[in-house]
Design a protein around this motif. Structure first.
Motif, PDB file in Angstrom:
ATOM      1  N   GLU A  87       1.009  -7.463   8.028  1.00 18.17           N
ATOM      2  CA  GLU A  87       2.178  -8.179   7.516  1.00 18.17           C
ATOM      3  C   GLU A  87       1.953  -9.667   7.762  1.00 18.17           C
ATOM      4  O   GLU A  87       1.713 -10.083   8.899  1.00 18.17           O
TER       5      GLU A  87
ATOM      6  N   VAL B 276       1.897 -10.918  11.626  1.00 20.35           N
ATOM      7  CA  VAL B 276       3.123 -10.449  12.262  1.00 20.35           C
ATOM      8  C   VAL B 276       2.929  -9.028  12.771  1.00 20.35           C
ATOM      9  O   VAL B 276       3.408  -8.650  13.843  1.00 20.35           O
TER      10      VAL B 276
ATOM     11  N   ARG C 153       2.933 -13.839   7.622  1.00 18.08           N
ATOM     12  CA  ARG C 153       4.082 -14.600   8.119  1.00 18.08           C
ATOM     13  C   ARG C 153       5.196 -14.714   7.095  1.00 18.08           C
ATOM     14  O   ARG C 153       6.360 -14.885   7.445  1.00 18.08           O
ATOM     15  N   ASN C 154       4.832 -14.676   5.800  1.00 21.29           N
ATOM     16  CA  ASN C 154       5.870 -14.786   4.767  1.00 21.29           C
ATOM     17  C   ASN C 154       6.445 -13.429   4.399  1.00 21.29           C
ATOM     18  O   ASN C 154       7.215 -13.320   3.443  1.00 21.29           O
ATOM     19  N   GLY C 155       6.042 -12.380   5.125  1.00 16.72           N
ATOM     20  CA  GLY C 155       6.585 -11.040   4.887  1.00 16.72           C
ATOM     21  C   GLY C 155       5.755 -10.190   3.950  1.00 16.72           C
ATOM     22  O   GLY C 155       6.036  -8.980   3.809  1.00 16.72           O
ATOM     23  N   ALA C 156       4.746 -10.760   3.282  1.00 15.38           N
ATOM     24  CA  ALA C 156       3.905  -9.990   2.368  1.00 15.38           C
ATOM     25  C   ALA C 156       3.056  -8.987   3.156  1.00 15.38           C
ATOM     26  O   ALA C 156       2.672  -9.236   4.308  1.00 15.38           O
ATOM     27  N   LEU C 157       2.752  -7.850   2.519  1.00 14.39           N
ATOM     28  CA  LEU C 157       1.976  -6.786   3.150  1.00 14.39           C
ATOM     29  C   LEU C 157       0.601  -6.694   2.508  1.00 14.39           C
ATOM     30  O   LEU C 157       0.457  -6.888   1.290  1.00 14.39           O
TER      31      LEU C 157
ATOM     32  N   GLY D 131       4.378  -9.934  -2.788  1.00 13.58           N
ATOM     33  CA  GLY D 131       5.109  -9.090  -1.840  1.00 13.58           C
ATOM     34  C   GLY D 131       4.185  -8.095  -1.169  1.00 13.58           C
ATOM     35  O   GLY D 131       4.318  -7.801   0.015  1.00 13.58           O
ATOM     36  N   ARG D 132       3.236  -7.582  -1.947  1.00 12.06           N
ATOM     37  CA  ARG D 132       2.222  -6.663  -1.430  1.00 12.06           C
ATOM     38  C   ARG D 132       0.916  -6.933  -2.172  1.00 12.06           C
ATOM     39  O   ARG D 132       0.935  -7.270  -3.360  1.00 12.06           O
TER      40      ARG D 132
END
Length: 538
Positions: A345, A386, A347-351, A523-524
């Protein structure tokens, strides 16, 4: 008709660096793409036309209203969108009139711009900014949105002449498409400085800026390159013919000198044997010397003329040398694991889940702000994830967008020496020569190198580093590079035998480097198939 007329333009920087000397040119209706190597003066010329710089001599005349979008647009984050668009006063005047204030000053401000709200919304919609309120602040917008906002501000001014300096730099593919549509539909005078091939395919002519002069070629970038190739082929034929002529004239001069020497020896022999009266022999010797001088001068003149033709032929052949890279230590065997991202994950939330093996060449695409740079920095360990695990199995190096790998206070030689401490000075110089940095240029401080030289020095420092990098991570590598440097980068990557991950919006460049996998971060991290259409939906 709107036009830009330049006459006798002289300009040099305060340190004496020459840019233009007596430039005469006219930029008329239609779309003109201005190309040239880094440092040739493309952006400088736009700044001169826009009035940001003052020429030392000559005149620049612009017929019609002028708009200008600079290369690195910087806007105060505290400004509101309507301030940037230049509509604050008009909106305030209309609001005052609608509230019952009939002061003549309000009507003077509005003029014929009663439809400013509608025109503003239409322009913002056209550039994909329909969701942006005019009361928002610039600091709330992304970098790409700021560029599009700057373009919207120029369009709202309704210029007859528009100057765009690298307008698609740092824009994602969606935003680039919006700029392309704006350029495609432009009806006035448009001058574009760009290395974006897709954008340069939309122009009506190419202006090639070289050594302070502009040569124009009808058609777009493809037509220009075809014409230039034919022109260079003819120039090389002329060079070969001139070289052959010089060799022939040198042979004939030697033959003439040999023949004259033989005659001189024969005349001296006749004089020594006194076979004729001295007066006659002396007169014959004088006549022979005069004839010999004319004969010798004739051949010398012919050689000089041949040398002049050779010099002219050499000037007609461009010396855009190619980078030569031979780095066997960077090779990665097939199927060897190079990099693994396990349930990472960012830092910007993308996986991101990713397994890179062997000498794969991966294109990393996605919208501005999707986290492509964050992903690359996470791979290198500059940013911890993260969650999840990053496993790097080979030595890796990265080329950041700003090309700030070099120490500006060190020379190119010293920068490479710092990255490859075991290499000898001679070895480093030999390797730098393959990157077209020879002699005194290799000893210049990095901070004083031209854009193209700095790029090549950066590339050399990365590729020659110890241990040899078997994974290269490139972040928008073609931004701010001229077409020659983009080609040289492609040559270097073609010869590189390690694994590549290239984050870029430059689709033509990505297609030239032999990409084996296309990944999109949205996002992913997902793999996409570029074969679904002739142009990937990126």
């Amino acid at each position: 008709m709107s036009a830009i007329v330049i006459a006798g333009l002289d300009f040099a920087w305060p340190d004496g660096s020459f840019v233009f000397g007596g430039l005469d040119t006219v930029l008329g209706a239609g779309r003109t793409g201005l190309v040239g190597v880094n440092g040739s003066g493309k952006s400088t010329l736009l700044r001169l036309i826009a009035g940001e710089l003052t020429p030392a001599a000559g005149t620049i005349s612009v017929t019609g209203r002028l708009g200008y979008l600079p290369q690195n647009l910087v806007l105060d984050a505290r400004r509101r969108v309507d301030e940037v668009l230049g509509i604050v006063d008009v909106r305030a005047a209309i609001a005052a009139i609608e509230a019952g204030d009939t002061d003549e000053r309000h009507f003077a401000v509005v003029g014929d711009r009663w439809d400013v709200e509608e025109r503003t919304r239409a322009t913002l919609d056209q550039l994909g900014l329909g969701h942006v309120s005019v009361t928002r602040h610039v600091g709330e917008l992304s970098g790409g949105e700021v560029v599009l906002l700057g373009l919207a501000a120029q369009i709202l001014r309704e210029p007859d002449v528009l100057l765009l300096d690298e307008p698609t730099n740092n824009l994602d593919q969606r935003a680039r498409g919006l700029v392309y549509e704006t350029v495609r539909s432009w009806k006035g005078v448009l001058v574009i400085v760009s290395h974006d091939r897709e954008l340069l395919r939309l122009v009506d002519r190419i202006g090639d800026l070289r050594e302070g002069e502009i040569a124009y070629y009808g058609g777009n970038i493809d037509d220009y390159e075809a014409a230039l190739a034919a022109e260079q082929e003819a120039a090389e034929r002329a060079l070969r013919a001139a070289e052959s002529d010089v060799r022939r004239q040198k042979r004939e001069l030697i033959e003439a000198q040999t023949k004259l020497a033989r005659r001189r020896r024969y005349g001296q022999k006749m004089f020594d044997q006194k076979r004729e009266p001295k007066v006659r022999m002396r007169k014959r010797a004088e006549d022979a010397e005069i004839a010999a001088g004319k004969y010798r001068n004739l051949h010398i003149d012919r050689l000089d003329q041949a040398m002049d033709r050779l010099k002219a032929a050499e000037d007609g052949v461009r010396q855009d040398d190619e980078i030569r890279v031979d780095l066997p230590a960077t090779a990665v065997p097939q199927e060897r694991e190079v990099l693994r991202l396990s349930e990472v994950e960012l830092r910007n939330g993308a996986l991101a889940d990713l397994d890179v093996r062997g000498p794969e060449r991966i294109a990393l695409v996605g919208d501005n702000g999707a986290g492509k740079t964050t992903l690359l920095r996470t791979v290198l360990g500059d940013l911890p994830p993260v969650a999840g695990e990053v496993t790097l199995h080979v030595p890796a190096r990265w080329l950041p967008q700003r090309l700030d790998v070099l120490d500006d206070e060190l020379s190119a030689v010293d920068n490479v020496a710092r990255a490859a401490p075991s290499a000898s000075n001679n070895t480093i110089r030999a390797r730098l020569a393959r990157f077209l940095l020879r002699g005194t240029r290799a000893d210049q401080l990095a901070g004083t190198l031209s854009g193209g030289e700095r790029f090549r020095a950066t590339l050399a420092t990365l590729l020659l580093a110890e241990p040899a990098p078997q994974l290269l991570l490139l972040d928008e590598p073609t931004n701010n590079l001229d077409l020659a440097s983009v080609r040289q980068l492609g040559q270097s990557l073609a010869a590189y035998s390690g694994a590549l991950v290239v984050a870029s919006h430059d689709l033509p460049f990505l297609r030239t480097i032999g990409v084996t996998r296309w990944l999109r971060l949205d996002g992913r991290l997902t793999e996409i198939d570029p074969c679904e259409s002739s142009r990937p939906r990126l």
